[in-house]
Design a protein around this motif. Structure first.
Motif, PDB file in Angstrom:
ATOM      1  N   ALA A 132      -6.213  -6.482  -3.754  1.00  0.00           N
ATOM      2  CA  ALA A 132      -5.288  -6.542  -2.623  1.00  0.00           C
ATOM      3  C   ALA A 132      -5.866  -7.360  -1.477  1.00  0.00           C
ATOM      4  CB  ALA A 132      -4.952  -5.133  -2.154  1.00  0.00           C
ATOM      5  N   TYR A 133      -7.108  -7.094  -1.102  1.00  0.00           N
ATOM      6  CA  TYR A 133      -7.689  -7.816   0.031  1.00  0.00           C
ATOM      7  C   TYR A 133      -7.942  -9.288  -0.304  1.00  0.00           C
ATOM      8  CZ  TYR A 133      -8.228  -3.399   2.481  1.00  0.00           C
ATOM      9  OH  TYR A 133      -7.976  -2.209   3.111  1.00  0.00           O
ATOM     10  N   GLU A 140       1.505  -4.364   6.119  1.00  0.00           N
ATOM     11  CA  GLU A 140       0.850  -3.935   4.879  1.00  0.00           C
ATOM     12  C   GLU A 140      -0.664  -3.924   5.035  1.00  0.00           C
ATOM     13  OE1 GLU A 140       1.927  -2.509   2.383  1.00  0.00           O
ATOM     14  OE2 GLU A 140       4.070  -2.916   2.349  1.00  0.00           O
ATOM     15  N   TRP A 190      -2.128   7.998  -5.883  1.00  0.00           N
ATOM     16  CA  TRP A 190      -3.293   7.180  -5.539  1.00  0.00           C
ATOM     17  C   TRP A 190      -4.589   7.961  -5.694  1.00  0.00           C
ATOM     18  CZ3 TRP A 190      -4.359   2.199  -4.838  1.00  0.00           C
ATOM     19  CH2 TRP A 190      -5.543   1.839  -4.178  1.00  0.00           C
ATOM     20  N   ARG A 197      -5.774   3.312   4.579  1.00  0.00           N
ATOM     21  CA  ARG A 197      -6.022   4.055   3.341  1.00  0.00           C
ATOM     22  C   ARG A 197      -7.422   3.767   2.795  1.00  0.00           C
ATOM     23  NH1 ARG A 197      -1.804   3.405  -1.403  1.00  0.00           N
ATOM     24  NH2 ARG A 197      -2.932   1.458  -1.711  1.00  0.00           N
ATOM     25  N   SER A 198      -7.893   2.536   2.917  1.00  0.00           N
ATOM     26  CA  SER A 198      -9.230   2.201   2.422  1.00  0.00           C
ATOM     27  C   SER A 198     -10.300   2.979   3.162  1.00  0.00           C
ATOM     28  CB  SER A 198      -9.486   0.697   2.554  1.00  0.00           C
ATOM     29  OG  SER A 198      -8.629  -0.037   1.720  1.00  0.00           O
ATOM     30  N   ASN A 201      -8.254  -2.167  -4.379  1.00  0.00           N
ATOM     31  CA  ASN A 201      -8.639  -2.645  -3.046  1.00  0.00           C
ATOM     32  C   ASN A 201      -9.150  -4.076  -3.098  1.00  0.00           C
ATOM     33  OD1 ASN A 201      -8.673  -0.578  -0.631  1.00  0.00           O
ATOM     34  ND2 ASN A 201      -9.153   0.618  -2.453  1.00  0.00           N
ATOM     35  N   ALA A 209       0.825  -1.204   0.000  1.00  0.00           N
ATOM     36  CA  ALA A 209       0.000   0.000   0.000  1.00  0.00           C
ATOM     37  C   ALA A 209       0.859   1.255   0.000  1.00  0.00           C
ATOM     38  CB  ALA A 209      -0.920   0.002   1.220  1.00  0.00           C
ATOM     39  N   THR A 249      -1.742  -0.799   6.753  1.00  0.00           N
ATOM     40  CA  THR A 249      -1.696   0.381   5.887  1.00  0.00           C
ATOM     41  C   THR A 249      -2.842   0.375   4.880  1.00  0.00           C
ATOM     42  OG1 THR A 249       0.716   0.341   6.087  1.00  0.00           O
ATOM     43  CG2 THR A 249      -0.209   1.752   4.383  1.00  0.00           C
ATOM     44  N   TRP A 250      -3.151  -0.796   4.321  1.00  0.00           N
ATOM     45  CA  TRP A 250      -4.272  -0.895   3.385  1.00  0.00           C
ATOM     46  C   TRP A 250      -5.579  -0.469   4.050  1.00  0.00           C
ATOM     47  CZ3 TRP A 250      -4.920  -1.172  -1.643  1.00  0.00           C
ATOM     48  CH2 TRP A 250      -3.886  -1.652  -2.451  1.00  0.00           C
TER      49      TRP A 250
END
Length: 231
Positions: free
Chosen positions: A120-121, A198, A105, A205-206, A117, A98, A201-202
């Motif tokens: 990534a998830y 990570e 971004w 930001r999400s 997103n 992220a 951080t994701w």
């Protein structure tokens, strides 16, 4: 007078205008099933879906703080020390990062950010499930299992937001590529450490992404509909 009115009421009916009003009310009551019914329905749109996804990211942020503390204590020092901040190793670069420039971004379209997103998830979830099978204590396995269930809910919720906005989903939940087996226990712990870092951080930001997105999309609208019955 209408023959449907009870005989006991007929001798009480007044004359003149009052008699006309009474006749009208009696006829209306007798035909009530044929009148249109007024229903209030709520259209569940993208706004509510985005709000629920935002709430879920905040819940997962809170849940991860507890999980990360428990897991890092399980790994032991130096991973559970507050100032431990190692450089990211090349072997863990397969975990989606992220650490993207914030201006870059934010310059992406809503569709691109949602797709990133979602991918990534989906991948992070696969890695976390692998951790769940390796955890050494029953309490840690329970916490990881519960968190994985919540993260799966987030993946589905993001898919729901994309669908409500008319965006196509990325081609299937991508499976993580094969990760090289760690040559020693320290490197394996390093992989786990970066996975949690990570993920943290994701989620941070999400939450910001969905908070901005819900301000752009109007909330669900309450509408009134007439449903005709008996016609």
């Amino acid at each position: 007078l209408s023959p449907l009115c009870p005989p006991s009421l007929r001798h009480r009916v007044p004359t003149g205008d009052s008699w006309g009003i009474f006749t009208f009310l009696c006829a209306a009551l007798c035909n009530l099933p044929a009148l249109p019914a007024l229903n209030c329905t709520e259209e569940l749109g993208a706004g509510q879906s985005i709000q629920k996804t935002y709430d879920l990211t905040r819940y997962l942020e809170h849940q991860l703080r507890t999980l990360a503390g428990t897991y890092l204590n399980y790994l032991g020092p130096p991973f559970n020390e507050p100032d431990f901040n190692p450089p990211r190793l090349a072997r863990v670069e397969r975990v989606p990062s992220a650490t993207v420039d914030l201006d870059l971004w934010r310059g992406l379209t809503d569709n691109a950010r949602l797709a990133a997103n979602y991918r990534a998830y989906s991948r992070l979830l696969c890695y976390l499930r692998a951790l769940d099978g390796q955890a050494g204590t029953a309490e840690l396995r329970h916490r990881l299992g519960h968190f994985c269930s919540s993260l799966q809910g987030l993946v589905l919720s993001i898919a729901g937001v994309m669908s409500s906005l008319g965006y196509p989903l990325p081609a299937g939940p991508p499976a993580p590529p094969g990760t090289p087996v760690a040559s020693n226990d320290f490197l394996k712990k390093m992989d786990d450490f970066w996975l949690l870092k990570e993920l943290q951080t994701w989620l941070w930001r999400s939450a910001k992404d969905f908070n901005r997105l819900k301000k752009k999309v109007p909330p669900a609208v309450v509408t009134l509909r007439l449903e005709a019955r008996g016609f």
